[in-house]
Design a protein around this motif. Structure first.
Motif, short mmCIF file in Angstrom:
data_model
loop_
_atom_site.label_atom_id
_atom_site.label_comp_id
_atom_site.label_asym_id
_atom_site.label_seq_id
_atom_site.Cartn_x
_atom_site.Cartn_y
_atom_site.Cartn_z
N LEU A 162 0.83 -1.20 0.00
CA LEU A 162 0.00 0.00 0.00
C LEU A 162 0.87 1.25 0.00
CD1 LEU A 162 -2.77 1.31 0.06
CD2 LEU A 162 -2.76 1.08 2.55
N TYR A 163 1.92 1.26 0.82
CA TYR A 163 2.81 2.42 0.86
C TYR A 163 3.45 2.66 -0.50
CZ TYR A 163 6.31 5.73 2.30
OH TYR A 163 7.07 6.87 2.40
N SER A 164 3.91 1.59 -1.15
CA SER A 164 4.56 1.75 -2.46
C SER A 164 3.57 2.25 -3.51
CB SER A 164 5.22 0.44 -2.91
OG SER A 164 4.24 -0.54 -3.17
N PHE A 167 3.30 6.04 -2.57
CA PHE A 167 4.54 6.81 -2.69
C PHE A 167 5.58 6.07 -3.55
CE2 PHE A 167 2.61 7.76 1.44
CZ PHE A 167 2.43 9.13 1.32
N PRO A 168 5.25 5.80 -4.82
CA PRO A 168 6.18 5.01 -5.64
C PRO A 168 7.54 5.68 -5.85
CG PRO A 168 4.45 5.98 -7.00
CD PRO A 168 4.08 6.23 -5.56
N ASP A 169 7.59 7.00 -5.79
CA ASP A 169 8.84 7.72 -6.00
C ASP A 169 9.83 7.56 -4.85
OD1 ASP A 169 6.83 9.21 -4.61
OD2 ASP A 169 8.10 10.99 -4.76
N LYS A 170 9.39 7.00 -3.72
CA LYS A 170 10.27 6.82 -2.57
C LYS A 170 10.78 5.38 -2.44
CE LYS A 170 7.96 10.39 0.17
NZ LYS A 170 7.34 10.68 1.48
N ILE A 171 10.39 4.51 -3.38
CA ILE A 171 10.69 3.08 -3.27
C ILE A 171 11.70 2.65 -4.32
CG2 ILE A 171 9.70 0.75 -3.27
CD1 ILE A 171 8.72 2.74 -1.04
#
Length: 177
Positions: A162-164, A167-171
Motif C-alpha cells: 500500500l505504501y509503495s 509513494f512510488p517515487d520513494k521506493i
C-alpha cells in the motif's frame, strides 16, 4: 546495532496530533561505518513487521548465528526495522495498556472476561501509512537517498504494498513475505 526512535505527530484515530515515537533498529555494514563517503544509493532497506509481533523478533532474532538484518548488513546494506505504533517499544495510546480493549476473539481466546471500555479501533491503515512515511522520510534524510527498499512480512507485506502504491517515487525495491 543501533536502536532509536523517530518522532511522529500521529494520526491515530482519536489521538490525532499527539506525539508518538516509532522504534527503529538499524544494522549497518562495517564498510559503511568506516567510510564517511559511503554511497548508500540502492543499499538502504526498511523492514516492516506483520500483525502480531514487532520488528526485532521477526527480522533480528538472534538464533544461532543468523539474523536476517545481520545477513543484509554483512552484504553491504544499511538495514532498518520499524515497529508500528502500539507494537514493541513504540508508543502506545493509553487504551492499548488495558487488556479489556483487545479484540473480542482475543479476549475469548485468553479468558479475559471484561468488556472493552474503548470501543474504537486504535490504529487505521492511514495511521500506519503515516508511521511508515515518517520512518521512510527520516531514513531518506539520514542517508541522503531518494529511495528506500522495503521488505514486508505477513501483514507488513500489505503495508509496504500500500505504501509503495501511495509513494512510488520513494521506493527502490519491494519484497513481500
Amino acid at each position: 546495532e543501533f536502536n532509536f526512535f523517530v518522532d511522529n505527530e500521529g494520526i491515530v484515530p482519536n489521538y490525532e496530533g499527539e506525539s508518538f515515537q516509532i522504534h527503529v533498529r538499524e544494522k549497518i555494514a562495517t564498510t559503511a561505518l568506516n567510510d564517511p563517503n559511503y554511497d548508500y544509493s540502492n543499499k538502504v532497506v526498511l523492514m516492516v513487521h506483520g500483525n502480531s509481533v514487532p520488528a526485532p523478533p521477526v527480522f533480528d532474532l538472534q538464533y544461532e548465528d543468523y539474523s536476517w538484518m545481520d545477513a543484509l548488513a554483512e552484504a553491504g546494506y544499511d538495514v532498518f526495522a520499524m515497529s508500528m505504533t502500539g507494537y514493541g517499544f513504540s508508543s502506545r495510546p493509553e487504551p492499548m495498556q488495558d487488556s479489556c480493549n483487545v479484540d473480542l476473539f482475543d479476549r475469548l481466546k485468553y479468558g479475559i472476561s471484561c468488556f472493552a471500555n474503548y470501543p474504537f479501533r486504535m490504529t487505521s491503515t492511514d495511521s500506519e501509512m503515516d508511521d511508515l512515511s515518517a520512518v521512510v522520510d527520516y531514513i531518506r534524510n539520514l542517508r541522503q537517498v531518494d529511495e528506500v527498499s522495503l521488505i514486508g512480512h505477513s501483514l507488513g507485506g500489505f503495508r509496504v504494498l500500500l505504501y509503495s502504491h501511495r509513494f512510488p517515487d520513494k521506493i527502490d525495491k519491494l519484497i513481500t513475505h
